[in-house]
Design an enzyme around this catalytic site. Structure first.
Site, mmCIF file in Angstrom:
data_model
loop_
_atom_site.group_PDB
_atom_site.id
_atom_site.type_symbol
_atom_site.label_atom_id
_atom_site.label_comp_id
_atom_site.label_asym_id
_atom_site.label_seq_id
_atom_site.Cartn_x
_atom_site.Cartn_y
_atom_site.Cartn_z
ATOM 1 N N ASP A 38 3.564 -9.704 -0.020
ATOM 2 C CA ASP A 38 2.635 -9.369 -1.102
ATOM 3 C C ASP A 38 1.475 -10.362 -1.103
ATOM 4 O OD1 ASP A 38 3.175 -7.384 -3.763
ATOM 5 O OD2 ASP A 38 1.563 -8.854 -4.001
ATOM 6 N N VAL A 65 -2.288 -6.985 3.274
ATOM 7 C CA VAL A 65 -2.120 -5.928 4.284
ATOM 8 C C VAL A 65 -3.394 -5.628 5.071
ATOM 9 C CG1 VAL A 65 -0.140 -4.784 3.195
ATOM 10 C CG2 VAL A 65 -2.469 -4.066 2.581
ATOM 11 N N ASN A 91 3.915 0.128 1.420
ATOM 12 C CA ASN A 91 3.814 0.471 -0.004
ATOM 13 C C ASN A 91 2.563 -0.081 -0.684
ATOM 14 O OD1 ASN A 91 4.904 0.912 -2.895
ATOM 15 N ND2 ASN A 91 4.685 -1.315 -2.748
ATOM 16 N N TYR A 158 -9.546 7.141 -3.926
ATOM 17 C CA TYR A 158 -8.075 7.059 -3.946
ATOM 18 C C TYR A 158 -7.468 8.298 -3.277
ATOM 19 C CZ TYR A 158 -3.337 6.190 -5.692
ATOM 20 O OH TYR A 158 -1.976 5.959 -5.780
ATOM 21 N N LYS A 162 -5.183 8.477 0.197
ATOM 22 C CA LYS A 162 -3.798 8.950 0.204
ATOM 23 C C LYS A 162 -3.636 10.191 1.087
ATOM 24 C CE LYS A 162 -2.094 5.652 -2.278
ATOM 25 N NZ LYS A 162 -1.158 4.695 -1.646
ATOM 26 N N THR A 193 3.931 1.546 -13.576
ATOM 27 C CA THR A 193 3.742 0.282 -12.842
ATOM 28 C C THR A 193 2.417 -0.332 -13.317
ATOM 29 O OG1 THR A 193 2.422 1.252 -11.069
ATOM 30 C CG2 THR A 193 4.826 1.321 -10.778
#
Ligand SMILES: NC(=O)c1ccc[n+]([C@@H]2O[C@H](COP(=O)([O-])OP(=O)(O)OC[C@H]3O[C@@H](n4cnc5c(N)ncnc54)[C@H](O)[C@@H]3O)[C@@H](O)[C@H]2O)c1
Length: 295
Positions: A38, A65, A91, A158, A162, A193
């Site tokens: 992370d 990442v 993720n 976004y 995806k 979340t």
């Protein structure tokens, strides 16, 4: 415990919180060694300690990442600690800032693409050779979203990111099958979340110069809607349980919200109808019986 996961090793990006942390715990419960990566060092340390306190085998690694060299370091550390790598869970992802086309700063679009698309590519490029190396097979689990299955107004970056993850997974599924590596793509709708607060971990390299920054008030309505939607979501632990179930039965598309079927059904119907339109076209309609070319 003996099952197809036990004693094997999973690398999970964005594992300090939310969906990544829930997946880390669910896979640890299946007996896997967990490597948590992370960008948020403090949250990562806390979450790593919490899982270790429950008796799970956990290694925490600093990971942005968007930095390929860090991915390579994570694979080296995972191999040194646990011997082999069997699974990568791509993720880590960011929500960007919902807004009109003309109100989306280039830096924000780039941030979303780099984390959500390049981050997934880098994860696969770093981990797949390590999974192939031992010949035991494994898993590539990419976290996309229902947003990858449908366009949404004010969320172009976004949704595009995806959709790319869905498409990459479909390509990799066929490519990795001969190596006994199962690729799957997780497409959840809303999950409770901190995705609507992704800006908390936005890297300096995507900072927007003050003179180019979009007026905060303009973005407030979108931000409020996103936060309400996320708050209405399912718990991440429920999602994680569903993912384990779907991995066991080797599903490629993993859905967590069956109530969204009508959305994809509507989209597929519109796509199919467009083919009917092309069949009736005086320009291209005659191609209907030609062979399909693939490679
Ligand atoms: N929450 C939802 O409603 C929802 C729905 C569909 C898909 N998703 C996807 O699920 C994934 C996880 O998101 P979440 O909902 O748990 O959000 P979250 O913000 O709670 O967790 C995301 C984690 O990723 C980390 N992260 C952010 N940028 C990073 C980077 N550059 N490198 C490494 N780590 C980074 C964060 O520090 C955080 O720990 C994302 O890909 C997201 O797009 C979420």
């Amino acid at each position: 415990m003996s099952n197809e996961f036990s004693g094997k090793t999973a690398i999970i990006s964005g594992a300090a919180g939310g969906i990544g942390l829930a997946l880390a715990e669910a896979l640890a419960q299946q007996g896997m060694n967990i490597v948590m990566g992370d960008i948020d060092a403090a949250a990562l340390a806390e979450s790593g300690d919490a899982l270790r306190a429950k008796g799970y085998k956990v290694l925490t690694c600093a990971l942005d990442v968007t930095n390929y060299a860090q991915w390579e370091d994570v694979v080296s550390s995972a191999t040194a600690e646990f011997g082999k790598v069997h699974m990568v869970v791509n993720n880590a992802g960011v929500g960007g800032t919902p807004g009109k086309i003309e109100d989306t700063e280039h830096e924000t679009w780039q941030w979303v693409m780099d984390v959500n698309v390049m981050g997934v590519l880098y994860g696969a490029q770093a981990c797949v050779p390590a999974i192939k190396a031992h010949g035991e097979g494994g898993w590539v689990l990419n976290v996309a979203s229902m947003a990858g299955m449908m366009g949404m107004p004010y969320a172009g970056a976004y949704c595009a990111s995806k959709a790319a993850v869905v498409s990459m997974t479909e390509s990799w599924f066929a490519e990795l099958q001969p190596h006994n590596i199962h690729a799957s793509v997780l497409c959840p709708a809303f999950v409770k979340t901190r995705i609507h607060e992704s800006y908390r971990n936005r890297q300096q390299k995507y900072a927007v110069a003050a003179e180019k920054r979009i007026d905060k008030e303009k973005l407030q309505a979108g931000a409020k809607a996103a936060s309400m939607a996320v708050e209405s979501g399912i718990p991440a632990s429920m999602l994680a349980e569903r993912v384990v179930e779907a991995l066991v039965s080797k599903q490629m598309y993993i859905y967590t919200h069956p109530n969204y079927r009508k959305v994809t059904a509507g989209r597929f119907k519109a796509i199919d109808k467009a083919f009917v339109d092309s069949e009736q076209s005086p320009t291209v309609g005659h191609l209907i019986n030609d062979d399909i070319v693939t490679f």
